[in-house]
Design a protein around this motif. Structure first.
Motif, PDB file in Angstrom:
ATOM      1  N   ALA A  97      31.633  -6.831  25.295  1.00  0.00           N
ATOM      2  CA  ALA A  97      32.312  -7.051  26.569  1.00  0.00           C
ATOM      3  C   ALA A  97      32.844  -8.471  26.650  1.00  0.00           C
ATOM      4  N   ARG A  98      33.857  -8.629  27.471  1.00  0.00           N
ATOM      5  CA  ARG A  98      34.377  -9.955  27.800  1.00  0.00           C
ATOM      6  C   ARG A  98      33.573 -10.463  28.980  1.00  0.00           C
ATOM      7  N   CYS A  99      32.931 -11.621  28.788  1.00  0.00           N
ATOM      8  CA  CYS A  99      32.050 -12.149  29.826  1.00  0.00           C
ATOM      9  C   CYS A  99      32.369 -13.616  30.109  1.00  0.00           C
ATOM     10  N   ARG A 100      32.046 -14.019  31.309  1.00  0.00           N
ATOM     11  CA  ARG A 100      32.108 -15.435  31.659  1.00  0.00           C
ATOM     12  C   ARG A 100      30.691 -15.961  31.627  1.00  0.00           C
ATOM     13  N   THR A 101      30.481 -16.998  30.826  1.00  0.00           N
ATOM     14  CA  THR A 101      29.127 -17.475  30.605  1.00  0.00           C
ATOM     15  C   THR A 101      29.170 -18.911  30.119  1.00  0.00           C
ATOM     16  N   ASN A 102      27.990 -19.462  29.846  1.00  0.00           N
ATOM     17  CA  ASN A 102      27.912 -20.767  29.202  1.00  0.00           C
ATOM     18  C   ASN A 102      27.329 -20.572  27.803  1.00  0.00           C
ATOM     19  N   GLY A 103      27.279 -21.649  27.059  1.00  0.00           N
ATOM     20  CA  GLY A 103      26.837 -21.555  25.674  1.00  0.00           C
ATOM     21  C   GLY A 103      25.413 -21.077  25.533  1.00  0.00           C
ATOM     22  N   TYR A 104      24.537 -21.523  26.446  1.00  0.00           N
ATOM     23  CA  TYR A 104      23.134 -21.112  26.367  1.00  0.00           C
ATOM     24  C   TYR A 104      23.010 -19.602  26.517  1.00  0.00           C
ATOM     25  N   SER A 105      23.623 -19.043  27.597  1.00  0.00           N
ATOM     26  CA  SER A 105      23.527 -17.607  27.857  1.00  0.00           C
ATOM     27  C   SER A 105      24.194 -16.800  26.768  1.00  0.00           C
ATOM     28  N   ALA A 106      25.288 -17.322  26.197  1.00  0.00           N
ATOM     29  CA  ALA A 106      25.984 -16.604  25.130  1.00  0.00           C
ATOM     30  C   ALA A 106      25.102 -16.465  23.898  1.00  0.00           C
ATOM     31  N   MET A 107      24.337 -17.541  23.579  1.00  0.00           N
ATOM     32  CA  MET A 107      23.453 -17.485  22.418  1.00  0.00           C
ATOM     33  C   MET A 107      22.315 -16.500  22.651  1.00  0.00           C
ATOM     34  N   ILE A 108      21.793 -16.488  23.882  1.00  0.00           N
ATOM     35  CA  ILE A 108      20.689 -15.570  24.202  1.00  0.00           C
ATOM     36  C   ILE A 108      21.173 -14.133  24.170  1.00  0.00           C
ATOM     37  N   ALA A 109      22.389 -13.880  24.731  1.00  0.00           N
ATOM     38  CA  ALA A 109      22.929 -12.511  24.814  1.00  0.00           C
ATOM     39  C   ALA A 109      23.191 -11.926  23.437  1.00  0.00           C
ATOM     40  N   SER A 110      23.657 -12.722  22.507  1.00  0.00           N
ATOM     41  CA  SER A 110      23.979 -12.223  21.163  1.00  0.00           C
ATOM     42  C   SER A 110      22.760 -12.354  20.263  1.00  0.00           C
ATOM     43  N   GLY A 111      21.744 -11.525  20.530  1.00  0.00           N
ATOM     44  CA  GLY A 111      20.504 -11.625  19.770  1.00  0.00           C
ATOM     45  C   GLY A 111      20.031 -10.283  19.277  1.00  0.00           C
ATOM     46  N   ASN A 112      18.725 -10.043  19.405  1.00  0.00           N
ATOM     47  CA  ASN A 112      18.121  -8.804  18.935  1.00  0.00           C
ATOM     48  C   ASN A 112      18.486  -7.640  19.848  1.00  0.00           C
ATOM     49  N   PRO A 113      18.265  -6.385  19.373  1.00  0.00           N
ATOM     50  CA  PRO A 113      18.538  -5.213  20.217  1.00  0.00           C
ATOM     51  C   PRO A 113      17.791  -5.288  21.546  1.00  0.00           C
ATOM     52  N   VAL A 114      18.453  -4.853  22.602  1.00  0.00           N
ATOM     53  CA  VAL A 114      17.883  -4.883  23.957  1.00  0.00           C
ATOM     54  C   VAL A 114      17.597  -3.450  24.395  1.00  0.00           C
ATOM     55  N   ARG A 115      16.378  -3.192  24.854  1.00  0.00           N
ATOM     56  CA  ARG A 115      16.009  -1.878  25.395  1.00  0.00           C
ATOM     57  C   ARG A 115      16.385  -1.853  26.872  1.00  0.00           C
ATOM     58  N   VAL A 116      17.255  -0.931  27.240  1.00  0.00           N
ATOM     59  CA  VAL A 116      17.742  -0.837  28.619  1.00  0.00           C
ATOM     60  C   VAL A 116      17.409   0.543  29.172  1.00  0.00           C
ATOM     61  N   ARG A 117      16.666   0.577  30.284  1.00  0.00           N
ATOM     62  CA  ARG A 117      16.323   1.862  30.913  1.00  0.00           C
ATOM     63  C   ARG A 117      17.525   2.349  31.710  1.00  0.00           C
ATOM     64  N   ILE A 118      17.988   3.543  31.381  1.00  0.00           N
ATOM     65  CA  ILE A 118      19.193   4.112  31.972  1.00  0.00           C
ATOM     66  C   ILE A 118      18.839   5.425  32.677  1.00  0.00           C
ATOM     67  N   SER A 119      19.360   5.596  33.876  1.00  0.00           N
ATOM     68  CA  SER A 119      19.126   6.826  34.625  1.00  0.00           C
ATOM     69  C   SER A 119      19.721   8.019  33.880  1.00  0.00           C
ATOM     70  N   PRO A 120      18.979   9.143  33.808  1.00  0.00           N
ATOM     71  CA  PRO A 120      19.542  10.344  33.157  1.00  0.00           C
ATOM     72  C   PRO A 120      20.840  10.806  33.809  1.00  0.00           C
ATOM     73  N   ASP A 121      21.027  10.481  35.092  1.00  0.00           N
ATOM     74  CA  ASP A 121      22.260  10.882  35.792  1.00  0.00           C
ATOM     75  C   ASP A 121      23.493  10.200  35.223  1.00  0.00           C
TER      76      ASP A 121
END
Length: 308
Positions: free
Chosen positions: A58-82
């Motif tokens: 995705a195209r995001c607005r962020t700073n360098g710290y958050s960008a480094m954290i976001a581009s890391g290991n796989p993230v487990r995200v709980r998603i509604s079955p709906d």
């Protein structure tokens, strides 16, 4: 340049570069961020996690710290079955619009989503061995004097899917709630109670919501005559005793004699199929407002004879 000047120069250079890096990382900018996502959901009959991570870009607005954290290991995200739509086979899709609700969980705090690079994302959820069984309450409810349960305990959900090894599933025919004791109960109760999870298994729900309807009651005692039904024209069925004492528990307040039209009888077909001629009293229908009843005696001796 002497040795002390050299050391001072490199220290100053290091500090300058450090301050520049820190300053650069703190600045906000728009950039492309890629995060591998493992979807976690509760799709009936499927494993709880997707088979492999899906790259969410995705195209995001962020700073360098958050960008480094976001581009890391796989993230487990709980998603509604709906939000997961069946495509066929083991595949489920969700649109970028639905994915946007999970942006903070995917990219982390401090990252503002601008747009996804794809219009939809597809996750694979494999089939998992399962069976559906009823949920049964393990409750010990102690009522205040002159109060009682006025209807069966209602559970929601009243059944769950159990997942696990087929050999273990064969042995499971129900799931119990955690033991719950309620004391001195004088009003309807409701709440949630955890479910007992068999070792090595997984449940589609972790808890169940219960409702226990409770009513105040008054007791009404009556002597009633026992009748017989279904006796062939050539037969006669004698009942010992011919009368019984019935104790009715009626919801308070009682409007009139709601027990007046209740009739108890012995069913000839039950007598004919019995081994020893002993039968229980039956009734057509208990009027609304009668919560419970007991008959004394509970068992009646019956004797058949031919009509002359």
């Amino acid at each position: 340049m002497n040795k002390s000047d050299t050391v001072l120069f490199f220290v100053s250079l290091f500090l300058s570069v450090s301050f520049w890096i820190i300053h650069s990382l703190s600045l906000e900018f728009s950039t492309s961020v890629s995060v591998p996502v493992v979807a976690v959901s509760n799709i009936p009959g499927r494993f709880s996690e997707s088979s492999y991570p899906v790259e969410v870009v995705a195209r995001c607005r962020t700073n360098g710290y958050s960008a480094m954290i976001a581009s890391g290991n796989p993230v487990r995200v709980r998603i509604s079955p709906d939000d997961l739509h069946y495509m066929g086979g083991d595949y489920f899709s969700m649109s970028a619009n639905e994915m946007s609700a999970y942006a903070e969980k995917i990219f982390g705090p401090g990252v503002t989503l601008e747009s996804f690079m794809s219009s939809s994302y597809t996750f694979r959820f494999s089939v998992e061995n399962n069976k559906t069984v009823p949920v049964e309450p393990a409750f010990n409810v102690i009522f205040k004097e002159q109060y009682m349960q006025s209807a069966p305990i209602a559970l929601s959900p009243d059944s769950v899917m159990v997942y696990g090894d087929p050999t273990l599933l064969e042995k499971i025919d129900r799931i119990y709630t955690q033991p719950l004791t309620l004391d001195n109960v004088s009003a309807s109760r409701q709440g949630s109670v955890p479910l007992m999870v068999p070792e090595g298994m997984r449940l589609s729900d972790s808890q169940s919501h219960y409702t226990i309807p409770v009513s105040r009651f008054v007791e009404i005692r009556k002597n009633v005559r026992m009748s017989v039904r279904g006796v062939p024209a050539s037969k006669e069925l004698l009942v010992f005793r011919s009368t019984a004492e019935v104790t009715f528990r009626c919801a308070f307040p009682v409007n009139g004699d709601i027990t007046e039209n209740v009739q108890f009888y012995i069913d000839y077909q039950e007598f004919a199929s019995s081994i020893n001629g002993r039968c229980m009293a039956r009734f057509d229908e208990i009027p609304e407002g009668i919560l419970d009843y007991s008959v004394t005696p509970e068992i009646f001796e019956c004797l058949e004879s031919e009509k002359e």
